[in-house]
Each structure stands twice: as structure tokens, then as C-alpha cells.
Design an enzyme around this catalytic site. Structure first.
Site, PDB file in Angstrom:
ATOM      1  N   HIS A 107      -9.920   7.675   3.924  1.00  0.00           N
ATOM      2  CA  HIS A 107     -10.040   7.087   2.583  1.00  0.00           C
ATOM      3  C   HIS A 107      -8.803   6.240   2.347  1.00  0.00           C
ATOM      4  O   HIS A 107      -7.695   6.766   2.193  1.00  0.00           O
ATOM      5  CB  HIS A 107     -10.145   8.173   1.512  1.00  0.00           C
ATOM      6  CG  HIS A 107     -10.137   7.617   0.122  1.00  0.00           C
ATOM      7  ND1 HIS A 107     -11.069   6.719  -0.321  1.00  0.00           N
ATOM      8  CD2 HIS A 107      -9.283   7.803  -0.921  1.00  0.00           C
ATOM      9  CE1 HIS A 107     -10.808   6.375  -1.573  1.00  0.00           C
ATOM     10  NE2 HIS A 107      -9.725   7.022  -1.959  1.00  0.00           N
ATOM     11  N   ASP A 161      -7.056   3.733  -0.009  1.00  0.00           N
ATOM     12  CA  ASP A 161      -6.967   3.114  -1.330  1.00  0.00           C
ATOM     13  C   ASP A 161      -6.471   1.679  -1.223  1.00  0.00           C
ATOM     14  O   ASP A 161      -5.449   1.407  -0.581  1.00  0.00           O
ATOM     15  CB  ASP A 161      -6.007   3.908  -2.220  1.00  0.00           C
ATOM     16  CG  ASP A 161      -6.564   5.251  -2.629  1.00  0.00           C
ATOM     17  OD1 ASP A 161      -7.641   5.275  -3.225  1.00  0.00           O
ATOM     18  OD2 ASP A 161      -5.925   6.277  -2.343  1.00  0.00           O
ATOM     19  N   ASP A 212     -13.950   9.135  -4.274  1.00  0.00           N
ATOM     20  CA  ASP A 212     -12.704   9.357  -5.019  1.00  0.00           C
ATOM     21  C   ASP A 212     -12.743   8.997  -6.498  1.00  0.00           C
ATOM     22  O   ASP A 212     -11.921   9.491  -7.256  1.00  0.00           O
ATOM     23  CB  ASP A 212     -11.556   8.597  -4.338  1.00  0.00           C
ATOM     24  CG  ASP A 212     -10.181   9.090  -4.770  1.00  0.00           C
ATOM     25  OD1 ASP A 212     -10.078  10.260  -5.198  1.00  0.00           O
ATOM     26  OD2 ASP A 212      -9.213   8.329  -4.679  1.00  0.00           O
ATOM     27  N   HIS A 220     -10.575   1.806  -7.723  1.00  0.00           N
ATOM     28  CA  HIS A 220     -10.510   2.926  -8.664  1.00  0.00           C
ATOM     29  C   HIS A 220      -9.089   3.371  -9.000  1.00  0.00           C
ATOM     30  O   HIS A 220      -8.914   4.304  -9.795  1.00  0.00           O
ATOM     31  CB  HIS A 220     -11.334   4.116  -8.156  1.00  0.00           C
ATOM     32  CG  HIS A 220     -10.914   4.610  -6.813  1.00  0.00           C
ATOM     33  ND1 HIS A 220     -11.470   4.142  -5.650  1.00  0.00           N
ATOM     34  CD2 HIS A 220     -10.015   5.549  -6.442  1.00  0.00           C
ATOM     35  CE1 HIS A 220     -10.935   4.762  -4.618  1.00  0.00           C
ATOM     36  NE2 HIS A 220     -10.044   5.611  -5.069  1.00  0.00           N
TER      37      HIS A 220
END
Length: 914
Positions: free
Chosen positions: A41, A43, A165, A415
Site C-alpha cells: 500500500h 500512499d 485504507d 486519501h
């Protein structure tokens, strides 16, 4: 053009049918199949900037380097054909791909064709679901999906949406994903009470009916909740950032642990199987920025698979295999079960009794506003690039393009971007990227307007009009203002400009004098103030003779720093006031009346109340900051509108700017709520509007950015405007949300709310177009002396129900067009009807010579979009209907197209200039 597209599509499909060998892993239908999903994951900015994350810079903040992850994974996948990996964030993969040599690109392409490297979701980023507007979400998904399609063809097309997430999940996002052609959707976070109920009822997977207007199954989406968020099961994390023991399988050495790990794994698998419905379960093997050394992960997973599966000889019924979300989803589909049906959304999200993630609905309000303004400019930039043609990209004012803004806006949807949950230096980086995009778009706009107007007189853009600063208008005795309206209908928009002197006259392009007088009470609304308190006291609609008592004031909640009941503090994510009663900032504001009413509530809170000539809405322009914290108290600043409307605990919010969601105080449609935070637990996100109503009156509030809203008291709406906090909320940022502002004494934020009073049955006729007008604002540019000319890119205004969502250059001779029906099926007696538009009669400067319809994400032809079918437990049986039946049209698409309520249709047009 249509025939050429079909030929191109046939050849492309034929090639990938021959060489795209997506071999699915082989499960055992008689066993419990555990699908291991290796993933990372990444970001797109959070604790570090996008660049720092990609290159591995500032590892003193967080050890993360995405380029090394992709290097390592590609090498590891080549060692064993059974291994698999999924990747999500196209923004990072795009950078990495550009730096690879032809040999590496060939290897990666082969891995993609074999299904061993699979792209999931495929947007430029994994967008936030609470604070994003649907138009920007569609744009960022289109950007990522197009790159994957152009690079890998059909093999690179993601089949599954993956939002592991984000902090709560919007129904509109699910609707968009369904319309983009995704077969399913997986996420990691949902309310802890909801999760406990779903685990007990074995309802962790469901069919999400994500639209009340679109005919099923157009917006139906299979949705699954992942068991461990997006982390591995406890004890099975084998990244260099993990501390779990590796698989130590030499019995002659110390710490041999195979038997213990196998037993633990079998217990975990058995327990997980008890809360899911099939003999297939999924385990996410990875987490934030993992697989920088992929060998650690794969070497241990190889052993885990071998040793667990070896127990089948001893009677074990567990079968472990490398897999992907789409492979797992395929097995669920083959089970042919009936699934629970969900029709609401997953807001608000709480991970414990006092931990409601509702603060980020408002966090960093200035960045949220800048993102919204940037979206408006991008749509204008895209339109003018099409209308101005090649000269708009290379003209008298230099090279201009929209690409920089497209990518900056796509990154901003992440996000931890527009959500306001990033560190301060990362927030600055997001804003810097948007500013660079503005600069490139402004060159394009200047060039395009020069082409369309025939005038090369330099144009300037006054970006500080919100603080009444524009050097050209303040220093010129005569100047012209160009107004570009990006909406496909006539709008009335009031413009305020700073000038020197009071003797200006305002004329239109024909020399006709225009009204430039603003008065306090004119035309459609009447506003009254209490002379004793200085507060609003009433609002009257002079057309309908509706009248309500209406009081507005400003308050702040004292942000908790943690207490005896819970150590949870308010922070960038979490909203937790230490009392249910907010503190009034000033009960008796000073007021002054010029051509508007100015209210000074305190040294750091003020407001201007305006009624414009001909407007049916009341404008409240608020200014908050610097929020004082010298008293040691963090503050969550709200404005509250209290009326005598009998709302009975109900209020209504939009979902990402589109369909409306009914909300009810202290209530969840899905489970019996045990309310533990009476304020924070009743907050919801709004992106454009919220309202309360009774049988006679509806009060609607339109916002200029995403914010948090609630209705704590009967007849009231409260909107959170600004937050300044002194504690971190222990969700990873490790920094309090205390934006410094220009002079480090706190950020000053200014914004607008538009308030309307209407009968409920006609409210949507006005508040939907008003909200669209707030999102897509007219763009202003200024010139010394020159007189502008009238120009329209359309032959005629579109019908009121139709919104021109996208006009964007796709290639030299093709344009991407999206038309949207902006009303819900039962929302308006006047406009909730099918509406027909003739594409050939659309543009004034372009002739459409070919058209083909595409999916919403513009990465496949609409007629080729086939999705997996699912059977919900109640409602329409989507399995019995073909996916394409609802809106299927014969190929080629006729010039006249019909839009059903809430339908978005996407077209690729071949155009010639008239």
C-alpha cells in the site's frame, strides 16, 4: 470513425486473446482455500511527499522507497511462476515505467499478460471517499486507467476496485466503480460495531446497491470487507519493517518453528472461515510500503504454502495458494450464492467507542477549497483546449497544457491529501503541485481566449479576489473582464472587484450598462436581524411567502486531549469534543450595514451577509482565524443554523456531490447503534449541500468545499468550518493539526455558504444547479481597456437536467465527452424524466464525424463491458438480468442519445473544426 475504431478494437482484442494468458491459481473445491494476496500500500503522499516516497528520501521520517519496491517485486516474480503480486497506485507505477529500459518493460509486460503482476483499482491514486467530488474522482480514475490501457491493453485493465485504507466508504464511489465496469470492490475499514455484527452474521461480503435511481444491476457492486484491514494475519509479516519470526525450517538449528507457525496459521484460517460464507478466504500479505526487499516475503510465503499444504496428507482441509483479488472474486462468483444487500453507506467510521474518524471531513479547509477551485479551473482548461484547438497549446503566450493540472488534481484526490490528514510539509507540496498546474493551465487559457476572441491583448488572472486584491482593477481607470462559464447553461453570477473610486460604470460587450448595485434586501428573499443580539432572526421567501425563524451563530467545541474515559484526542482524523455543548464565540456580534451586513463575532470570527439582486439564496461569507490556542485549548469551529423547521432528527447530505443520503441522529440503517459520542458520532461529510425539511419548508445549505455537517437539534444544521488542535490523534501523523498560516500565528480561512428556503417538492430544481455552479465557477480574466466579445462553445444551452461533465482533448482529432443527467429518479417533478440530446447539435465550432460509447472510466467500449452477476438476498435479482440490458444501445451510437435520471454516458468523438 466508428468502423475504424471497431477494426482497431478487434485487432487489439485478437492479439491479447492470443497472448494474454491469465491463468488463475487452481483451488481445491473440497477444501478451505486460503488466497494469499501479496501487495503493497503506497500512499501518494502522507508523512512524506510524493517524490520523497518514490525515491526513498527523508527516510528519517518513514522508511519507504517505491522505486525499490517495484524493482524488487519484478525480480522476485521471475523466480517462480506461481508467485503473484498486485499493484494499485498508477501515479507511482507511471514514474517507474518511464525509467525502465526496453528489456525490463518486456519482462513486466509478460508478467502482466500472464496475470502474475495484476493491476487493481488502477486510478492515479486510491482516492478519499468523504471529501472528494465525483467529477474529480472520475478524472483521476480515467487518468490512471488510460495509462494502463495504453501500456498493456486488455491485460492491464483492472477488474476489481480496491480501497483498503480510506476512512469510511461512500455509496457514490461504489456506483462509479460499477459504472466503470469493475466486478467487485474490497476495502479494509468499517465501523467496529458494524464489523462485529457482520462477522457474527457472516455478512462480511455483500451486494452493494449504490444508486436509488439507476436500474439494477447498473450500480450494483459486489463488496467485500477484508478480515485484517489490509495487513497480514498476526505473526505472519515478513517485510524488513516487520518483527515477526521468519519460517525457520531446519530442525537441526535453534528456533525451529515450522510446527508452531503451521498450527497457528491453521487456527487463524479456521477462525476466519467461520465469518465468511464460502470455502474461500483471502489474506492480505503486505502493508504500507512493503516489499522493498521482496525476497523476504516470497521466501517465507513459499515455505508457508509448502508446509501448510503438506498437512493435507495428515487430514488437513486447508489449501493455501498465491492469488489476487480478481482470482478470489472469480471463485466467489462460481459459488453462485445469495448475498446480503446493502443500500446505505459506511459513514461515519469509528474503530472504537470514542474514536470517530469525522474530523477529517473539515481538516485543512483552505487546502480543501484550493482543491475545489483547481477542479473548476481544470474543467475550464480542458474545455478551452478543445475549443481553441492546437493554438491553445502553443500560442502567443507560450506553451500551455492541461497535463500538469490533471496529474496534480489526481494526486490531490488521495486519501491523505484533500482529506487533510497529511503532515504540514506534505500539504504544502500538494498545494505547490496545484499551483504549478494553475500556471500551465493559465497559459493555455490565455492562448485559447486569444484564438476565440481574436485579441492578443495580455490577460491577467486575479487569484486573490477572496481578499479583495487585484492590481489591474485597482490601478486601471478602464478595464475589461472576460467571464468564461464552464457550465452548459446560462447562469447568474455576482462578481465583486476591488476598484479605486466610486464613479465606475459597468457595461456589457455591446456597451449596454449593467446593474452594479448590491442591496441588502431585494427581489426573492427577506432577511431579518435581532437588533438586541445582532444575530439573524428570520428568513422569508417572498415568492412563496414561506417564512421561518432562523438564528445563526458561531461556536467552538473544546477538542479533547484525552480523558479518564478514553485517551483518544482530537486530531487530523478524529473528532472528539470534550463536551456535547459547544461554546458560543459571541452572543452579541457587532454589526454594520453598508450594502451588506457585516458581523464581527470576535477578533477572529467575522461574517458578511449578502443578498444579490435577482438571487434566490442568502450568502454567508465567513472568515475564521487565526484560531487562538494560547489558552491551551484546541478548537473545532462550527456555525449553526437554528430554525423552527420540524426536522424530527432527520437531515440530508450529498454523496460526493451526486445522490442524496438520508441521515438520522443516533441511528444506522444497518445495525442497532450504541452511541458513544453524541456529537462526533453524528457527523457526516458533505461535498456540495445539506438540508433539513418538514412538510412545508426545506432549508438547504450549499457549501464551497467539503466539510463536516450534523443536525444535533431539531430544526438545526451545524457545519464545521475550521479546526486547530494541540494533540496528535495517534493515527500515524505524529503531528498536531495546527496550521501555521502566513505569519505562523494560525491560518485564516474564508468561505461561503449559500442558504435557500423553498418548498420541499421544488427544492431540488434549484439547489442542484446552484451546487453545480458552486463547483464549476465562472473563470474571470482581465485586460487593460479592451472590449471582450461574446462567444459560446455550444450551439444552444443544454436542457436543465443535463450536465456537461467532461469535454477533454483525447488525441489530435478526438474528444472525450461525458453527459450526465443530474437529477435522481424521484427528485423533481419537472426534471426527473429522461432527456434526449443531439450530439451533432452540441458544439458551435466542432463538427462531430464519429462517435463511440465507452465505459465511465473510458478504458473499454461500452458494448464490451460485461461484469460478473450476483444474486442479492432481497430486491431485484441482478443475476437474471444481463449487465448491458439497462442502457444498451446498438452500435454505432445514434446521434440522439437519451439520458435516464442519474445516468452518465461517456463518448469518444471524432471531430473536425467548422
Amino acid at each position: 470513425f466508428s468502423l475504424l475504431l471497431r477494426l482497431h478494437h478487434f485487432l487489439k482484442t485478437y492479439i491479447f486473446t492470443q497472448f494474454c494468458d491469465r491463468n488463475m491459481p487452481k483451488p481445491n473445491c473440497l477444501m478451505l482455500n486460503v488466497h494469499l494476496v501479496p501487495h503493497t500500500h503506497d500512499d501518494v503522499g502522507w508523512l512524506k511527499t510524493v517524490d520523497q516516497y518514490y525515491y526513498g528520501g527523508r527516510n528519517d521520517i518513514q522508511h519507504a522507497g517505491v522505486q525499490y519496491i517495484l524493482d524488487s517485486v519484478v525480480a522476485a516474480l521471475q523466480k517462480d511462476p506461481a508467485r503473484r503480486f498486485i499493484y494499485v497506485e498508477t501515479a507511482f507505477f507511471y514514474r517507474w515505467w518511464k525509467q525502465q529500459n526496453p528489456s525490463t518493460r518486456r519482462v513486466v509486460t509478460q508478467l502482466v499478460e500472464q496475470g502474475r503482476l495484476e493491476f487493481i483499482n488502477g486510478g492515479w491514486c486510491m482516492s478519499d471517499e468523504a471529501t472528494t467530488h465525483y467529477s474529480a474522482v472520475i478524472d483521476q480514475m480515467t487518468l490512471g486507467l488510460r495509462f494502463l490501457n495504453d501500456t498493456f491493453g486488455e491485460c492491464g485493465r483492472p477488474r476489481v476496485a480496491w480501497h483498503i485504507d480510506p476512512f469510511g466508504h461512500a455509496r457514490e464511489h461504489a456506483s462509479l466503480f460499477a459504472q466503470m465496469g469493475f466486478d467487485g470492490f474490497f476495502f479494509g475499514r468499517l465501523d467496529y460495531q458494524d464489523k462485529a455484527r457482520r462477522m457474527k452474521a457472516r455478512e462480511m461480503e455483500m451486494v452493494w446497491r449504490a444508486s436509488q435511481s439507476l436500474k439494477p444491476p447498473a450500480a450494483d457492486l459486489f463488496t467485500g470487507v477484508l478480515p485484517n484491514g489490509y495487513n497480514p494475519p498476526p505473526g505472519f509479516c515478513w517485510d524488513q519493517s516487520c518483527s515477526d519470526a521468519p519460517v525457520q525450517d531446519d530442525p537441526d538449528l535453534d528456533d525451529y518453528n515450522v510446527d508452531m507457525l503451521v498450527a497457528t496459521f491453521l487456527n487463524i484460517a479456521s477462525a476466519q472461515a467461520q465469518v465468511y460464507k464460502t470455502n474461500h478466504i483471502v489474506m492480505t500479505m503486505g502493508s504500507d510500503f512493503q516489499y522493498e526487499n521482496a525476497n523476504l516475503w516470497y521466501k517465507n510465503m513459499d515455505k508457508l504454502i509448502r508446509y501448510v499444504n503438506a498437512q493435507q496428507a495428515n487430514g488437513s482441509v486447508v489449501n493455501v495458494l498465491y492469488s489476487t483479488p480478481s482470482c478470489y472474486l472469480q471463485e466467489l462468483h462460481l459459488a453462485n450464492l445469495t448475498w446480503p444487500l446493502k443500500t446505505d453507506d459506511f459513514f461515519p467510521y469509528a474503530d472504537d467507542a470514542h474514536d470517530f474518524w469525522t474530523g477529517y471531513f473539515t481538516s485543512r479547509p483552505a487546502l480543501k477549497r484550493y482543491e475545489r477551485l483547481s477542479n473548476s479551473l481544470l474543467q475550464t482548461c480542458n474545455q478551452l483546449e478543445v475549443l481553441g484547438g492546437a493554438k491553445s497549446r502553443s500560442g502567443p503566450f507560450g506553451e500551455g497544457h492541461s497535463d500538469t493540472m490533471k496529474r496534480a488534481m489526481a494526486v490531490a484526490q488521495h486519501h491523505d491529501a484533500v482529506s487533510g490528514t497529511e503532515r504540514q510539509h506534505v500539504a504544502y507540496d500538494y498545494a505547490k503541485r496545484l499551483a504549478t498546474g494553475w500556471a500551465h493551465c493559465q497559459v493555455l487559457v490565455r492562448n485559447s481566449l486569444a484564438v476565440l476572441s481574436g485579441s492578443d491583448v495580455p490577460r491577467v488572472f486575479c487569484e486573490n479576489l477572496n481578499i479583495s486584491v487585484c492590481p489591474l482593477t485597482e490601478g486601471s481607470k478602464k478595464f475589461s473582464m472576460n467571464v468564461y462559464n464552464p457550465l452548459a447553461r446560462v447562469v447568474t453570477w455576482s462578481v465583486r472587484l476591488p476598484v479605486n473610486g466610486t464613479s465606475y460604470s459597468v457595461t456589457d460587450s455591446n456597451g449596454k450598462e449593467m446593474d452594479s448595485q448590491v442591496s441588502v434586501c431585494v427581489c426573492y428573499l427577506k432577511v431579518t436581524f435581532d437588533p438586541a443580539t445582532g444575530l439573524l432572526s428570520g428568513l422569508t421567501n417572498l415568492e412563496t411567502q414561506q417564512s421561518i425563524q432562523l438564528t445563526q451563530n458561531f461556536y467552538w467545541y473544546n477538542a479533547s486531549g484525552g480523558d479518564a474515559e478514553s485517551r483518544q484526542a482530537s486530531g487530523a482524523y478524529i473528532f472528539r469534543p470534550n463536551s456535547s455543548t459547544p461554546i458560543s464565540i459571541n452572543q452579541n456580534p457587532n454589526i454594520s450595514t453598508l450594502q451588506e451586513v457585516r458581523q464581527q463575532f470576535s477578533p477572529w470570527v467575522s461574517q458578511v451577509v449578502r443578498l444579490y439582486n435577482g438571487s434566490r439564496e442568502l450568502e454567508l461569507e465567513w472568515t475564521v482565524g487565526p484560531v487562538p490556542v494560547a489558552d491551551g485549548l484546541g478548537k473545532e469551529v462550527i456555525t449553526r443554523l437554528d430554525s423552527n423547521i420540524s426536522s424530527a432528527g432527520y437531515f440530508y447530505t450529498d454523496s460526493n456531490g451526486r445522490e442524496v443520503m438520508e441521515r438520522r441522529k443516533d441511528y444506522r440503517p444497518t445495525w442497532d447503534l450504541k452511541q458513544t459520542e453524541p456529537i462526533a458520532g453524528n457527523y457526516y461529510p458533505i461535498n456540495s449541500r445539506a438540508f433539513i425539511k418538514d412538510g412545508r419548508n426545506q432549508m438547504t445549505v450549499v457549501t464551497d468545499r467539503s466539510q463536516g455537517v450534523s443536525s444535533i437539534y431539531n430544526g438545526s444544521l451545524e457545519i464545521m468550518l475550521h479546526r486547530r488542535l494541540l494533540h496528535d490523534d495517534v493515527r500515524g501523523v505524529e503531528e498536531p493539526l495546527s496550521e501555521p498560516g502566513e505569519f505562523a500565528d494560525g491560518l485564516v480561512v474564508r468561505g461561503r455558504l449559500l442558504v435557500m428556503l423553498t418548498p420541499p417538492e421544488t427544492a431540488a430544481d434549484m439547489h442542484r444547479p446552484l451546487a453545480q455552479g458552486m463547483v464549476l465557477q465562472p473563470m474571470l480574466s482581465f485586460q487593460e481597456g479592451a472590449l471582450p466579445r461574446n462567444f459560446s462553445g455550444l450551439q444552444a444551452a443544454l436542457p436543465p437536467a443535463v450536465h456537461l461533465l467532461t469535454v477533454s482533448q483525447w488525441s489530435n482529432d478526438s474528444v472525450l465527452l461525458r453527459l450526465e443527467h443530474q437529477y435522481e429518479s424521484s427528485e423533481s417533478k419537472t426534471y426527473s424524466l429522461p432527456v434526449t440530446v443531439n450530439l451533432q447539435k452540441l458544439f458551435s465550432t466542432l463538427e462531430i464525424v464519429g462517435v463511440s460509447e465507452m465505459s465511465l472510466g473510458a478504458n473499454q467500449w461500452k458494448e464490451d463491458m460485461k461484469r460478473l452477476q450476483w444474486k442479492p438476498s432481497t430486491g431485484t435479482n441482478t443475476h437474471a438480468a444481463r449487465q448491458t440490458a439497462a442502457f444498451h444501445r446498438p452500435y454505432p451510437t445514434p446521434w440522439e442519445i437519451t439520458l435516464q435520471p442519474m445516468e452518465i454516458r461517456t463518448f469518444l468523438l471524432r471531430v473536425q473544426r467548422r
